[in-house]
Design a protein around this motif. Structure first.
Motif, PDB file in Angstrom:
ATOM      1  N   SER A  34       9.186  83.524  54.805  1.00  0.00           N
ATOM      2  CA  SER A  34       8.326  84.447  54.074  1.00  0.00           C
ATOM      3  C   SER A  34       9.004  85.808  53.975  1.00  0.00           C
ATOM      4  O   SER A  34       9.816  86.177  54.821  1.00  0.00           O
ATOM      5  N   GLY A  35       8.653  86.550  52.962  1.00  0.00           N
ATOM      6  CA  GLY A  35       9.241  87.868  52.771  1.00  0.00           C
ATOM      7  C   GLY A  35       8.582  88.931  53.629  1.00  0.00           C
ATOM      8  O   GLY A  35       9.086  90.039  53.760  1.00  0.00           O
ATOM      9  N   LYS A  36       7.452  88.603  54.261  1.00  0.00           N
ATOM     10  CA  LYS A  36       6.730  89.554  55.090  1.00  0.00           C
ATOM     11  C   LYS A  36       7.320  89.582  56.499  1.00  0.00           C
ATOM     12  O   LYS A  36       7.578  88.539  57.094  1.00  0.00           O
ATOM     13  N   ALA A  37       7.534  90.782  57.023  1.00  0.00           N
ATOM     14  CA  ALA A  37       8.095  90.920  58.365  1.00  0.00           C
ATOM     15  C   ALA A  37       7.069  90.492  59.414  1.00  0.00           C
ATOM     16  O   ALA A  37       5.868  90.703  59.247  1.00  0.00           O
ATOM     17  N   VAL A  38       7.549  89.912  60.474  1.00  0.00           N
ATOM     18  CA  VAL A  38       6.684  89.486  61.566  1.00  0.00           C
ATOM     19  C   VAL A  38       6.556  90.642  62.548  1.00  0.00           C
ATOM     20  O   VAL A  38       7.547  91.165  63.031  1.00  0.00           O
ATOM     21  N   LYS A  39       5.318  91.045  62.817  1.00  0.00           N
ATOM     22  CA  LYS A  39       5.064  92.155  63.740  1.00  0.00           C
ATOM     23  C   LYS A  39       4.101  91.684  64.820  1.00  0.00           C
ATOM     24  O   LYS A  39       3.229  90.860  64.565  1.00  0.00           O
ATOM     25  N   PRO A  40       4.233  92.226  66.029  1.00  0.00           N
ATOM     26  CA  PRO A  40       3.273  91.849  67.078  1.00  0.00           C
ATOM     27  C   PRO A  40       1.890  92.413  66.753  1.00  0.00           C
ATOM     28  O   PRO A  40       1.760  93.462  66.134  1.00  0.00           O
ATOM     29  N   LYS A  41       0.886  91.697  67.173  1.00  0.00           N
ATOM     30  CA  LYS A  41      -0.500  92.106  66.924  1.00  0.00           C
ATOM     31  C   LYS A  41      -0.965  92.957  68.108  1.00  0.00           C
ATOM     32  O   LYS A  41      -1.504  92.434  69.090  1.00  0.00           O
ATOM     33  N   HIS A  42      -0.746  94.270  68.007  1.00  0.00           N
ATOM     34  CA  HIS A  42      -1.035  95.162  69.127  1.00  0.00           C
ATOM     35  C   HIS A  42      -2.511  95.171  69.497  1.00  0.00           C
ATOM     36  O   HIS A  42      -2.853  95.139  70.677  1.00  0.00           O
ATOM     37  N   SER A  43      -3.396  95.206  68.513  1.00  0.00           N
ATOM     38  CA  SER A  43      -4.819  95.262  68.824  1.00  0.00           C
ATOM     39  C   SER A  43      -5.282  93.980  69.515  1.00  0.00           C
ATOM     40  O   SER A  43      -6.078  94.025  70.454  1.00  0.00           O
ATOM     41  N   PHE A  44      -4.761  92.848  69.088  1.00  0.00           N
ATOM     42  CA  PHE A  44      -5.127  91.577  69.717  1.00  0.00           C
ATOM     43  C   PHE A  44      -4.711  91.566  71.187  1.00  0.00           C
ATOM     44  O   PHE A  44      -5.498  91.233  72.076  1.00  0.00           O
ATOM     45  N   PHE A  45      -3.457  91.970  71.456  1.00  0.00           N
ATOM     46  CA  PHE A  45      -2.982  91.977  72.838  1.00  0.00           C
ATOM     47  C   PHE A  45      -3.697  93.036  73.671  1.00  0.00           C
ATOM     48  O   PHE A  45      -3.923  92.843  74.867  1.00  0.00           O
TER      49      PHE A  45
END
Length: 99
Positions: A34-45
């Motif tokens: 996918s063209g979208k960058a993978v970022k960590p989900k800070h709010s979830f963690f």
């Protein structure tokens, strides 16, 4: 003999290509990303960390209340020390006068 000769020829060709710095690439399947960058989900963690912290703190508090023998009330003194309580002295905050 025939198989050995085939392997020998393949090895010789590979060695020649290596000497010429030629690389043979065959594409089996087009890359699928996918063209979208993978970022960590800070709010979830953060929410998971908060929940786990509250659960851990609650478990420590329950453990302390159930298994830590402290003299909190006259009933606990009777139960732990097996002595009658004659009197209790309430704790008052100290009064500081400035003058």
């Amino acid at each position: 003999g025939h198989t050995y000769r085939n392997h020998y020829e393949e090895a010789r060709i590979s060695e020649e290509l290596d000497k010429q710095k030629v690389i043979s690439i065959s594409i089996v399947q087009q890359p699928d990303a996918s063209g979208k960058a993978v970022k960590p989900k800070h709010s979830f963690f953060a929410i998971i960390g908060l929940i786990l912290g509250l659960i851990g703190a609650s478990m420590v508090m329950v453990y302390q209340l159930l298994f830590h023998e402290t003299l909190i009330s006259p009933e606990s003194v009777k139960r732990i020390l097996k002595l009658p309580v004659l009197t209790t002295v309430p704790v008052h905050p100290t009064v500081v006068t400035v003058g």
